[in-house]
Structure formats: C-alpha cells, structure tokens
Design an enzyme around this catalytic site. Structure first.
Site, PDB file in Angstrom:
ATOM      1  N   GLU A 133       0.843  -1.198   0.000  1.00 20.06           N
ATOM      2  CA  GLU A 133       0.000   0.000   0.000  1.00 20.06           C
ATOM      3  C   GLU A 133       0.882   1.254   0.000  1.00 20.06           C
ATOM      4  OE1 GLU A 133      -4.390   0.635   1.584  1.00 20.06           O
ATOM      5  OE2 GLU A 133      -2.992   0.934   3.238  1.00 20.06           O
ATOM      6  N   HIS A 182       6.333 -27.099   3.092  1.00 21.08           N
ATOM      7  CA  HIS A 182       5.532 -28.157   2.467  1.00 21.08           C
ATOM      8  C   HIS A 182       4.548 -27.570   1.476  1.00 21.08           C
ATOM      9  CE1 HIS A 182       7.182 -31.034   5.335  1.00 21.08           C
ATOM     10  NE2 HIS A 182       7.200 -29.978   6.136  1.00 21.08           N
ATOM     11  N   LYS A 237     -13.501   1.134  -4.640  1.00 22.79           N
ATOM     12  CA  LYS A 237     -14.532   1.456  -3.638  1.00 22.79           C
ATOM     13  C   LYS A 237     -15.669   2.219  -4.312  1.00 22.79           C
ATOM     14  CE  LYS A 237     -11.537   2.596   0.248  1.00 22.79           C
ATOM     15  NZ  LYS A 237     -11.227   3.671   1.184  1.00 22.79           N
TER      16      LYS A 237
HETATM   17  O1  F6P Z   1      -7.303   0.429   2.425  1.00 24.25           O
HETATM   18  C1  F6P Z   1      -7.368   1.802   2.478  1.00 24.25           C
HETATM   19  C2  F6P Z   1      -7.373   2.305   3.876  1.00 24.25           C
HETATM   20  O2  F6P Z   1      -7.535   3.686   3.798  1.00 24.25           O
HETATM   21  C3  F6P Z   1      -6.116   1.958   4.691  1.00 24.25           C
HETATM   22  O3  F6P Z   1      -5.042   2.754   4.426  1.00 24.25           O
HETATM   23  C4  F6P Z   1      -6.655   2.078   6.068  1.00 24.25           C
HETATM   24  O4  F6P Z   1      -5.800   1.508   7.007  1.00 24.25           O
HETATM   25  C5  F6P Z   1      -7.982   1.371   5.923  1.00 24.25           C
HETATM   26  O5  F6P Z   1      -8.434   1.768   4.653  1.00 24.25           O
HETATM   27  C6  F6P Z   1      -9.000   1.659   6.979  1.00 24.25           C
HETATM   28  O6  F6P Z   1      -9.335   3.012   7.017  1.00 24.25           O
HETATM   29  P1  F6P Z   1     -10.001   3.636   8.309  1.00 24.25           P
HETATM   30  O7  F6P Z   1      -9.070   3.484   9.436  1.00 24.25           O
HETATM   31  O8  F6P Z   1     -10.266   5.065   7.969  1.00 24.25           O
HETATM   32  O9  F6P Z   1     -11.281   2.885   8.574  1.00 24.25           O
END
Ligand code: F6P
Length: 524
Positions: free
Chosen positions: A353, A384, A496
């Site tokens: 990320e 394994h 998203k």
């Molecule tokens: O996966 C994207 C992200 O923004 C991460 O960087 C973050 O840790 C996660 O989603 C959760 O986000 P939040 O803490 O705002 O719920």
C-alpha cells in the site's frame, strides 16, 4: 508547515543506475564470488542491533553492487527524506500531511518537535487510562460485570496491526478474550460472535476516518446483535471508538468519553503505535506496551545513528537491487514462528500500500519498477507448500527468514522441538543459497537464491516493536530509492467507488448499467 521538495541530480543517478546494472549482470556465480569476498562480505552484510542479527551474507549480490546502491541512496536524498519525516515536514504532499508516526513510540524529550511529543503523550495517557481500567475491571459493562471479551472492529491499518501484534505476543496476553473482525463478509462477524456473551463484551470500533464501509457495517451489525440480547442502551454503553475523526464518531452516536483519539498525521498502516493499539494494550498491559514502543524507538535511534549503514537501509538496498536489477517481482517473508503468522499479511499492507505506485514524489511517472509482491507464510508449514518454487522455480525470489533463538514457551520438550525449528530455518537458508549440483536435472539445485536471516533471542514485546519499525524504515527508504511518496493510497479509491455505485444502483455511473448487481445476484 514546511514541504519536503527534493531536487535530484538525474544525470548522476542515471550513471549510477547504469553502473549498478553492469555490476549485477557481471555477478554470474555467487558461490565463487563469496569465496573471493569472504572477508569483506561479513562487514557489509551482517549487522547487529542488540540481540537482533540481520544476516544478508546469503545474497547473490556483490559488495561492489551494494557500494554503488549506497551512492544512489545518497543521490536520491534518502537521509534528507528521513530527516524531513522526523522534523515534521509535509512529506505526504498529495494529502498535505506530515508522517510523524515514529514520534508515537518516542519518550518525552526525544528528537521530535515538542508540540508533537506533547500531543502524543496526552493521547498515550488516555490510551493507558482506558486499557488499564478495562484490565483491572474498573470499566464495567452495562450490567456492572467485568468485561471478559472484546470485539475489535476495523480494517486495513486499523485492524492488521493490533491483530498481528496480539497474536505475536500471545504468551504475554491476559485473560480477556480478544476477537478481531475486519471483513464485510457476514461470515466473519458471525464466526467471531457466536460463542461470545454480549453481556460482558466490549466493542471497539477503530477507524481513522470513521467512514469505512466494512467497519461501519460491522459496527452496525455488532450493535444490533448486542441490542437484541441486552438492550439498546446497553449496546450504546458497551462500545468505544478509536479514531482521528471525532466528529464522525460523535455523529455515529458515541459520547465524548467513549472516543479515543489519534492524530490525523498517523497513517493507517503505521498506526499500531497510536491509540489504534488499544486492543494490544488491553491484551498485554501498559508495561509490556511500553516495552513494545521502546523496541520501536530503538530502531529510530539505530537509523538516526547508522543511517546508510543501518539494518533497514541495507534491507531496502538489497530489495531495490533485487526488484530493479535482478528482476525479482516478489519478495517472500517466512517467519519460523507460529505467533508471527499474521506478519506476512501485515508487511504486505505496509509495503504494497505504501510503495505500489507509479508516480514520483515530484509528480512524474517513475521510470522503474516499484514495490514487489510481498507474500509469505510461517515455517515450517511453508516448506511443504511453496518452498519447491523458491528452490527450483524459474523466478529468483529473495526470502526473509525470521527466527528466535529460544522459544517464548519453556519446557525441555519444547526446547527440543524449538531446536528442530531453528535447524529448519537455518537449513533452508543454506540450501537456498548454496544449492546442490546434480547431473539429473530435476534433482539439481542451482542455489544462488538470496536469503536474509533475521534472528533474535526471543519474540518479546520489545523485539516485536523493533521488527515492525525495521520494516517501516525499509519501506520508507525504498520509497526514497524509487522517489515515491509512501504515505498516500489513492489506488484503493476507484474500486470502492465502483462498489458503492453498485450498492446504490447508481444509474450509469462509470458506465455500469443500473441493476448490474441485482442481475448478478439473480444468477444462480
Ligand atoms: O485500504 C485503504 C485504507 O484507507 C487503509 O489505508 C486504512 O488503514 C484502511 O483503509 C482503513 O481506514 P479507516 O481506518 O479510515 O477505517
């Protein structure tokens, strides 16, 4: 706030990259090379930090290649980048933020800006006040019972850190039963709550933004489960929020005294040191949590003192050479420790990320590959499974092997099995590196597969803290080598948006037809 805007001597960098690429091509057979270089290699490639040893002597990379990469480290201003982070400059330009997470593990009066240190210590005080009152049974449930289970909801950085660390430190945890739920898949929450008693379960909702679909949906579902069994007031009472967005948490219905804050400059994947560590603090207690922080801080000092010669710098340089000059598209993590079973996933988020990007810190397309795929599994199970590929597959995949010299569990029987575990870790490292020639092709092992062996006395809270911080710095230094900003994550947004358009049946959003989701669900 001051911005970090590095200027590079691109001509010099290009020359060094060319020299490095020539040197790597010239290094054909590592075993011969190691014989020539034995005396110098140890100096370059084995480093100690307290009882932790980072041994990269089993790498098919020459000392000359490392020397050239170190010059690149200087040219890409890796030191300046680290100093900009520590001094609180805006290093995350796309989000207009600082990245001061190392300050979260520092004691008062260290090298971070005083205002940041004050902010951190005030938040830490609240964190411990809450965690200790739960451990001691002072903070009780709606019906006045001591909490004996905890349901931690969050995802990504708001889940993986505490989930990984609680498992890693399970020999040090107390009697409270901790359950973690991240996935929106209803199966996960159902699996975790089916044997919990809502009467004495505390729900902790961790979300930096307090908007994340998975976390909010799971918080709603957990609330309904609890309200149905005890009462709505009880369900409202038995919850806490950990967030950087107190307004959103309040709008959701939490009271001021149920909100544990952390700062906006804490990135999700670096948040284990902040209030997001609440489940860990409840599990291991304040003293052990402080040891965990101290382990992390020991790495801040190590990197500050040793800089280019530090363990994370060497790890970053080796990874960079593998990715960009040897062509390794993945990097494998194998902890010989069942309690570190979430560590590969934790590092997967941390590295991919952070550095899975194609645009530079100065808003240009980068001209090389960036983060490799990070993957792995504990040893000996992985032996394994995918070790066949590591030994004889067509890709040259560098491997990090982690192992403790003693088990955290003690008895004669355990010591004997631990000895066998360590023999496997060492044996595999040697086998990958040395190989064994055989005229029968399918029995031939070329060797020359690079291994970093990370060993330490015991997996204590202190040692875990240091392991995490070592990888955090490796990621930051690699970001400097690739000239990218490791602190944003715009790549997670588009998917998203598409999912939300589908959920809300948005007409023709992104070219998706209305009803696409419903039609798909009807296909049986
Ligand atoms: O996966 C994207 C992200 O923004 C991460 O960087 C973050 O840790 C996660 O989603 C959760 O986000 P939040 O803490 O705002 O719920």
């Amino acid at each position: 706030m001051e911005f970090y805007t590095p200027e590079y001597n691109e001509k010099k960098i290009k020359e060094l990259e060319l020299a490095l690429s020539k040197e790597v091509l010239a290094t054909k057979n590592f075993i011969d090379l190691s014989e020539i270089e034995t005396s110098t290699r140890e100096k370059f490639l084995v480093k100690n930090m307290g009882d932790l040893t980072f041994d990269a002597s089993r790498h098919c990379i020459s000392s000359k290649a490392i020397k050239i990469a170190k010059e690149i480290f200087d040219e890409v201003k890796a030191k300046e980048f680290l100093e900009a982070i520590w001094s609180g400059k805006v290093v995350n330009k796309t989000e207009n933020r600082r990245a001061l997470h190392p300050a979260l593990r520092a004691p008062k009066g260290s090298f971070f800006p005083t205002s940041i240190s004050d902010e951190v210590h005030a938040q830490r005080e609240t964190l411990f006040k809450v965690s200790e009152s739960i451990r001691k049974g002072e903070l009780r449930s709606f019906s006045g019972e001591k909490y004996n289970s905890l349901l931690a909801l969050g995802i990504g950085g708001s889940d993986l850190g505490p989930r990984m660390a609680v498992k890693a430190l399970s020999p040090y945890t107390g009697s409270i039963d901790l359950r973690f739920v991240s996935n929106i898949d209803p199966a996960e929450l159902s699996n975790q709550i089916h044997d919990l008693d809502p009467k004495n379960t505390l729900v902790i909702v961790s979300s930096k933004t307090f908007t994340t679909l998975e976390t909010i949906s799971n918080a709603n579902a957990a609330f309904n489960w609890m309200a149905k069994s005890i009462s709505e007031d009880g369900a409202k009472f038995q919850r806490l929020a950990v967030t950087a967005n107190t307004n959103n948490a309040k709008n959701y219905g939490l009271k001021d005294n149920q909100i544990i804050k952390f700062s906006n400059w804490v990135g999700g994947r670096n948040s284990i040191w902040s209030s997001v560590g609440l489940p860990l603090a409840i599990a291991i207690g304040q003293k052990k949590f402080e040891e965990f922080l101290a382990g992390g801080f020991s790495v801040d000092n190590h990197v500050k003192d040793e800089m280019i010669n530090s363990i994370p710098s060497l790890m970053a340089i080796l990874g960079y050479i593998h990715r960009n000059y040897i062509g390794s598209s993945s990097h494998c993590i194998v902890p010989y420790d069942t309690n570190l079973s979430y560590f590969p996933s934790y590092l997967q988020q941390l590295e991919m990320e952070s550095n899975g990007k194609s645009v530079s810190i100065n808003d240009d397309f980068i001209k090389s590959h960036s983060a490799p795929v990070i993957w792995g599994l504990v040893g000996t199970d992985s032996q394994h499974s995918f070790f066949q590929m590591l030994h004889q597959g067509s890709d040259n995949i560098p491997v990090d092997i982690m192992v403790a010299r003693s088990s955290t569990y003690e008895s004669e029987n355990i010591t004997q099995r631990h000895r066998m575990l360590v023999a496997n870790a060492l044996g595999q490292a040697e086998a990958l590196f040395r190989g064994k020639k055989n005229k029968i092709k399918h029995k031939n092992f070329d060797g020359n597969r690079s291994v970093s062996l990370i060993s330490y006395n015991k997996l204590s809270p202190y040692r875990l803290g240091s392991l995490i911080a070592i990888y955090e710095y490796k990621v930051i230094i690699q970001a400097a080598l690739w000239k990218i900003n490791p602190f944003d994550q715009f790549g997670v947004e588009l998917g998203k948006e598409f999912a939300n358009a589908l959920i809300n049946n948005e007409k023709n959003a992104f070219g998706i037809k209305t009803d696409t989701l419903d039609k798909f669900l009807k296909l049986k």
